[in-house]
Design an enzyme around this catalytic site. Structure first.
Site, PDB file in Angstrom:
ATOM      1  N   SER A 113      66.196  38.676   9.752  1.00  0.00           N
ATOM      2  CA  SER A 113      64.936  38.019   9.406  1.00  0.00           C
ATOM      3  C   SER A 113      64.148  37.674  10.670  1.00  0.00           C
ATOM      4  O   SER A 113      64.681  37.064  11.591  1.00  0.00           O
ATOM      5  CB  SER A 113      65.228  36.763   8.603  1.00  0.00           C
ATOM      6  OG  SER A 113      64.023  36.132   8.287  1.00  0.00           O
ATOM      7  N   GLY A 114      62.893  38.082  10.723  1.00  0.00           N
ATOM      8  CA  GLY A 114      62.043  37.774  11.869  1.00  0.00           C
ATOM      9  C   GLY A 114      62.104  38.804  12.980  1.00  0.00           C
ATOM     10  O   GLY A 114      61.509  38.629  14.029  1.00  0.00           O
ATOM     11  N   THR A 118      58.554  43.933   8.797  1.00  0.00           N
ATOM     12  CA  THR A 118      57.307  44.028   8.041  1.00  0.00           C
ATOM     13  C   THR A 118      56.172  44.475   8.955  1.00  0.00           C
ATOM     14  O   THR A 118      55.361  45.310   8.585  1.00  0.00           O
ATOM     15  CB  THR A 118      57.001  42.659   7.406  1.00  0.00           C
ATOM     16  OG1 THR A 118      58.108  42.328   6.575  1.00  0.00           O
ATOM     17  CG2 THR A 118      55.747  42.708   6.579  1.00  0.00           C
ATOM     18  N   ASN A 163      61.275  32.699  10.297  1.00  0.00           N
ATOM     19  CA  ASN A 163      60.099  33.556  10.388  1.00  0.00           C
ATOM     20  C   ASN A 163      58.965  32.880   9.622  1.00  0.00           C
ATOM     21  O   ASN A 163      59.143  32.495   8.474  1.00  0.00           O
ATOM     22  CB  ASN A 163      60.472  34.908   9.751  1.00  0.00           C
ATOM     23  CG  ASN A 163      59.329  35.902   9.804  1.00  0.00           C
ATOM     24  OD1 ASN A 163      58.219  35.562  10.202  1.00  0.00           O
ATOM     25  ND2 ASN A 163      59.605  37.119   9.395  1.00  0.00           N
ATOM     26  N   SER A 166      58.097  35.222   6.371  1.00  0.00           N
ATOM     27  CA  SER A 166      59.311  35.926   5.981  1.00  0.00           C
ATOM     28  C   SER A 166      59.147  36.566   4.605  1.00  0.00           C
ATOM     29  O   SER A 166      58.673  35.935   3.662  1.00  0.00           O
ATOM     30  CB  SER A 166      60.470  34.932   5.960  1.00  0.00           C
ATOM     31  OG  SER A 166      61.651  35.604   5.642  1.00  0.00           O
ATOM     32  N   SER A 167      59.524  37.829   4.502  1.00  0.00           N
ATOM     33  CA  SER A 167      59.453  38.520   3.207  1.00  0.00           C
ATOM     34  C   SER A 167      60.541  37.943   2.320  1.00  0.00           C
ATOM     35  O   SER A 167      61.709  37.961   2.675  1.00  0.00           O
ATOM     36  CB  SER A 167      59.697  40.007   3.364  1.00  0.00           C
ATOM     37  OG  SER A 167      58.956  40.516   4.433  1.00  0.00           O
ATOM     38  N   GLY A 390      65.441  40.571   5.743  1.00  0.00           N
ATOM     39  CA  GLY A 390      66.526  40.817   6.693  1.00  0.00           C
ATOM     40  C   GLY A 390      67.700  39.867   6.483  1.00  0.00           C
ATOM     41  O   GLY A 390      67.568  38.823   5.837  1.00  0.00           O
ATOM     42  N   GLU A 392      70.177  37.011   6.811  1.00  0.00           N
ATOM     43  CA  GLU A 392      69.862  35.657   7.265  1.00  0.00           C
ATOM     44  C   GLU A 392      71.017  34.682   7.022  1.00  0.00           C
ATOM     45  O   GLU A 392      71.789  34.824   6.084  1.00  0.00           O
ATOM     46  CB  GLU A 392      68.561  35.151   6.618  1.00  0.00           C
ATOM     47  CG  GLU A 392      68.590  35.040   5.112  1.00  0.00           C
ATOM     48  CD  GLU A 392      67.205  34.706   4.532  1.00  0.00           C
ATOM     49  OE1 GLU A 392      66.195  34.851   5.232  1.00  0.00           O
ATOM     50  OE2 GLU A 392      67.157  34.316   3.358  1.00  0.00           O
TER      51      GLU A 392
END
Ligand code: ATP
Ligand code: MG
Length: 1063
Positions: A113-114, A118, A163, A166-167, A390, A392
């Protein structure tokens, strides 16, 4: 994946830039060398590095100027390794591979994540939007594809600790192309949205962006209509993370973007109203609170919020209130109302909010798909982009993290299967023995999670479905029973004493490929069941809000069948995704996070204390009473990056990629490049290419362990072997060039030549001896072939017969082979086409036409918008000056710039004085005074209506285009321009004489802006100028050994320029 290998030579040429652009060419494959190279590049803002065709990307956390349209132009159609590594290079290569092979591809973007997944996927999408050929359809599809991003991000992304954007859902997007390479449409698949975020956020995190955007950015009218306050803090669902307002996020601006994007993706006005109605109802619902009645059951205390929900959704307020506080139970014929406790009522309220939001999100994706999908059924190829949440790890990890991390396990598994498989296949196909590289296969963890009947998901489902008093804790017990001795699973009860201290009783820990994660089982059963009572569902199915009615209406038609649990649905959708991906060619972007503080690397250190927990490499810090937060570790947190490099398997990938062999090349190509290094292969090798390569490498002294001979390729183990060969080649090229000049200087050179000849002779003798035996055997065969050949040659002019057919086939083949090597390189080259023998003249003519058409098509396709603009200007220049001014030919290849003086370098006072006109072009010039011809540096600014002569803050002269009656230049190579100005009285200034370094650029711009194509004069000898009304002077032009401008004795300005160099 020939691409990855093809251009090792290109990479060789570039090896002196910062670090090494392709890890495959590192001398050692140690982690230290890897990290050093990565860091060296990162420190210079070079965030991309290759491992073969895989792109490693490190998040810079700052905007780098490497994604503009110039960069896109640069990477278009260029070979992968010719330019510095870039995400555009990958995008371009995938596109060309698709066009070449006419098949489907996908780009797997992974990282925690981050890490920048994306962002990477957006860059790729932008590249395709800009770079695929331009059509009307494309323009509309392109806008929709690009605009789907802000909408999906508003509804599906949120600020987390990792993030700020974050998605919180998985996204797979297919971009569809036709066989011409035009983008026709797109399709999105969405995966499991983290719905729990709608009703609960951890400390330091926010709800989905759209809520804040609406409250902060929504217009007064709209908020009024939706019954909303302009205050995020007023809403329970927005404040749990205690960070509703973030300086790094501009909700107001984002709101405008999203509103506009919704229009572009064709969400109708009434749908938009309904959509915002849903968002607002969720906020109102969150503020509905319950009080205990006399029997301790839940009763509603705030009817205003409930009434807003009922108004916005168009449902009966009374029924809604009942639905939130009672449950209808069917007992034989009667319906009994069973009241809720307060906790239960809150649970039902939250479940409704989650269901409404989650289903609306899916509706939105459907809407986007409808607007950008190409509905005709012609053959299409796709490039898929996979951008999923991602890996996490948080302080508390729940069902959502479990699903997200499981998804990352699956993708890692896919990566392992595909990379190892394709590499191994190549070795097998080439008959090369190789030693398997040790790597961690995470299949064992995937199985632990997903295996039928035995995996965690199955056990969770069993607990969810079984009658009786199943709870989260009984689920944990079941897990302990079944997984007790699994090496990647541990709980408080199963752990040894040391580990036990780090686990609570309600936790289980998985040893994921990317690190350990401790999950708290609380909520697993509820979240997996995702239950919503039937009376609420029915009520929503009758909503007057068309979106809500649609999403609750049909889906649950067969409400008696129990729907699949969330985890099982997720598992099947991942399985389907994997299947669909396996049918496509894979390309990879591996994203790495540079530090945990989301800050650009600038060497800052922050005065915070930090402690290292566990062995996962994640750093935690406790900041006063505000809770947990990541800590900044400088430019690049090496421990953090090293950890990612490790678990993403990059080192293994690198090792497998080299599998001992860093470089491989088809025999023909290798021989062609290096044949000059060995007398036996230079200038021609007449045997099989494989034998030629064998002789060549033996001559070069390759040791047996340094290379292997495959069926069609040579495999070289270490880059340094190839470097040595390449260096020898460089030297040899030089020597050959010297020879070709025919200057054998000095005795030593002669001696060397002699030695070379001797070597060649000895080589020849040895080679002949070795070949003698073989030749003996082949002689009989050869005699036959030669006879046939001669016979064929004699009868070559006759009609096709048994005598000449093979000969003619040979002639044809040989012609085509030679032709292949000698094809013209550019469209303009009309002379190099190889003359065809009579048997294939017709074919040759057809091929020639096809080939030129292809080159023209490629050329035209490669012309960018910008280049087109340039060409249009160049046409104007040519019409005026071609064949007239001697310096014109040299100017052709020079690009015209938009301007030569940036606005910042023009005095603000001047800008203020001409503020009503836009400055279109400016250039520095040297102006010659009308009296005395003194040179003075000035600026000339061109606007749409006049040219201004400027000195610092003063406008010295304004030449309206209407009073510009002529423009003269000489026919020589000087840069002098004369502007002839209508001059009615003596006060007015006369003609303007100046020198301009960018003469053609300036005059072309002037001609276009002032529409003066017909006012140009290219003059020989002398130009008469009007100094003021009635008074004349002259500028004389001549040539001389060096350029000069001076006032001549006759009072004229004398301009001396050099002759054009003879070409
Ligand atoms: N190439 C880049 N250039 C500049 N900044 C970047 C780049 N890539 C990422 N970032 C920064 O990092 C942030 C996080 O990136 P991104 O949202 O792409 O992460 P992600 O991998 O998708 O994470 P998640 O799994 O949480 O969705 C971005 O908002 C941006 O600020
Ligand atoms: Mg993301």
């Amino acid at each position: 994946m020939e691409m990855g290998l093809l251009n090792t030579e290109g990479a060789l040429v570039a090896r002196d830039k910062v670090g090494i652009q392709d890890f495959v060419l590192l001398d050692e494959t140690t982690e230290t060398a890897f990290m050093e190279n990565l860091k060296k590049r990162f420190d210079k803002d070079l965030i991309y590095t290759y491992i073969g065709a895989l792109v490693v990307s490190v998040n810079p956390y700052k905007d780098l100027d490497i994604y503009n349209s110039n960069q896109m132009d640069l990477y278009m159609g260029v070979n992968f390794f010719e330019l510095p590594p870039h995400i555009f290079a990958l995008a371009d290569t995938v596109y060309h591979a698709m066009m070449l092979e006419l098949n489907n591809h996908f780009i797997l973007i992974s990282g925690e994540s981050g890490a920048g997944k994306t962002e990477a996927s957006k860059k790729i999408l932008q590249y395709y939007a800009v770079c695929s050929p331009e059509t009307d359809l494309l323009t509309s599809v392109r806008d929709k594809m690009l605009m789907s991003n802000p909408v999906l991000e508003a509804f599906g992304n949120a600020k987390t600790l990792k993030n700020d954007n974050s998605s919180r859902f998985g996204k797979y997007m297919d971009i569809q192309f036709n066989s011409e390479g035009e983008a026709l449409g797109g399709h999105i698949l969405n995966y499991l949205l983290e719905k729990s975020r709608v009703v609960h956020q951890n400390h330091g995190e926010r709800n989905f962006h759209i809520f804040y955007q609406l409250v902060e950015g929504g217009e007064e009218d709209l908020l009024h209509q939706l019954g909303l306050e302009r205050d995020c803090l007023y809403y329970n669902y927005l404040t749990q993370g205690e960070c509703a307002i973030m300086s790094s996020i501009n909700d107001k601006n984002d709101w405008k973007t999203v509103k506009n994007a919704l229009k572009v993706i064709e969400v109708s006005e009434s749908d938009r109203t309904d959509l915002f109605g849903v968002v607002a109802s969720v906020l109102h619902l969150g503020n509905v609170e319950f009080d205990p009645d006399s029997r301790g059951n839940a009763s509603l205390n705030n009817n205003t919020e409930l009434r807003w929900v009922s108004t916005l959704l168009g449902v009966n307020a009374q029924t809604l209130q009942e639905g939130l506080t009672y449950r209808k139970i069917r007992a034989q014929q009667d319906q009994v109302l069973s009241p809720f406790t307060i906790d239960h009522a809150i649970y039902v309220r939250d479940a409704l909010a989650k269901a409404m939001y989650g289903r609306t999100f899916t509706w939105l994706v459907r809407q986007i798909n409808e607007s950008m999908e190409n509905k005709d059924d012609t053959m299409k190829m796709v490039i898929g982009l996979l951008d999923i949440y991602g890996f996490e790890v948080f302080y508390v990890n729940s069902f959502e993290q479990f699903c997200i991390n499981y998804c990352n396990e699956k993708l890692q598994q896919l990566f392992i299967q595909l990379t190892l498989k394709s590499e191994q296949e190549e070795y097998e196909a080439e008959g090369i023995e190789w030693e398997a590289v040790q790597f961690f296969n995470n299949k064992i963890i995937c199985d632990l999670v997903e295996e039928r009947h035995r995996g965690i998901i199955s056990i969770l489902d069993e607990e969810c479905l079984r009658p009786g008093d199943a709870t989260d804790l009984t689920f944990l017990e079941r897990l302990e029973e079944k997984m007790g001795d699994h090496p990647h699973f541990v709980t408080h009860r199963l752990a040894d004493i040391t580990t036990r201290k780090t686990l609570d009783r309600g936790d289980f820990r998985l040893l994921h490929y990317a690190g350990e994660v401790t999950y708290c089982v609380v909520g697993f059963l509820d979240k997996n069941n995702d239950l919503l009572y039937k009376n609420i569902k029915d009520l929503m199915g009758q909503s007057k809000n068309s979106i809500v009615r649609e999403v609750f209406g049909n889906a649950d038609a067969d409400s008696r069948r129990r729907p699949e649990t969330v985890a099982t649905q997720f598992k099947s959708s991942l399985l389907k995704l994997t299947e669909s991906l396996l049918a496509k060619d894979a390309w990879y972007v591996r994203c790495l996070k540079s530090n945990e503080s989301k800050k650009p690397g600038n060497g800052e250190t922050h005065p915070v204390h930090w402690v290292l927990l566990g062995s996962t490499g994640f750093h935690w810090v406790l900041l006063g009473s505000t809770g947990f937060c990541w800590v900044l570790l400088g430019v690049m947190d090496e421990a953090l990056v090293r950890h990612q490099v490790k678990y993403l398997g990059l080192m293994e990938h690198l090792r497998v990629r080299r599998a001992g062999f860093a470089y491989r090349r088809r025999y023909e190509v290798f021989l062609q490049r290096y044949k000059a290094l060995c007398p036996a292969t230079w200038p021609h090798w007449l045997g099989l290419p494989m034998d030629g390569v064998q002789v060549l490498v033996q001559h070069l002294g390759y040791m047996p362990y340094e290379y292997k001979m495959g069926r069609t390729k040579i495999f070289i183990r270490h880059p340094k072997t190839l470097y040595a060969t390449e260096d020898a080649f460089e030297r040899c090229k030089h020597e050959l060039a010297t020879k070709l000049q025919g200057k054998y200087r000095g005795y030593k050179a002669k001696g060397e030549l002699k030695k070379r000849k001797e070597n060649a002779f000895q080589m020849d003798v040895a080679w002949k001896a070795a070949q003698a035996r073989k030749e003996e055997e082949r002689r009989d065969w050869a005699v036959k072939v030669i006879k046939k050949f001669i016979n064929g040659f004699i009868n070559r002019g006759d009609a096709r017969s048994a005598d000449n057919s093979e000969y003619l086939a040979f002639v044809r083949q040989s012609y085509l082979n030679r032709l292949k090597l000698k094809l013209p390189k550019t469209v303009l080259d009309k002379t190099t086409w190889l003359t065809a023998p009579s048997v294939c003249q017709e074919a040759s003519e057809m091929l020639r036409k096809i080939y030129y058409r292809l080159m023209v098509r490629k050329y035209v396709r490669g012309i960018s918008q910008q280049k087109r603009g340039q060409l249009q200007m160049k046409v104007v220049t040519s019409a005026i000056f071609k064949g007239k001014k001697d310096s014109y030919p040299q100017s052709i290849t020079r690009s015209f710039l938009d301007t030569r003086i940036g606005e910042a370098d023009i005095n603000p006072k001047v800008l203020q004085m001409i503020r009503n006109e836009r400055v279109k072009y400016s250039v520095p010039v040297v102006k010659y005074d009308r009296k005395g011809f003194k040179p003075r540096p000035r600026q000339i600014l061109l606007t749409t209506s006049a040219a201004y002569l400027v000195e610092e803050a003063k406008i010295k002269q304004r030449v309206l285009y209407t009073s510009l009656k002529g423009i003269s230049v000489s026919n020589l190579t000087d840069d002098i321009v004369v502007l002839h100005i209508t001059c009615e009285d003596a006060k007015q200034k006369g003609d303007l004489v100046f020198q301009c370094d960018h003469l053609f650029e300036f005059l072309t711009k002037l001609s276009m802006l002032a529409n003066k194509q017909n006012a140009f004069q290219v003059v020989k000898g002398s130009i008469t100028i009007e100094i003021q009304s009635g008074k004349q002077g002259a500028v004389d032009f001549t040539t001389g050994p060096e350029p000069l401008v001076y006032k001549d004795k006759n009072g004229h300005l004398m301009v001396v320029s050099t002759r054009v160099r003879a070409r």
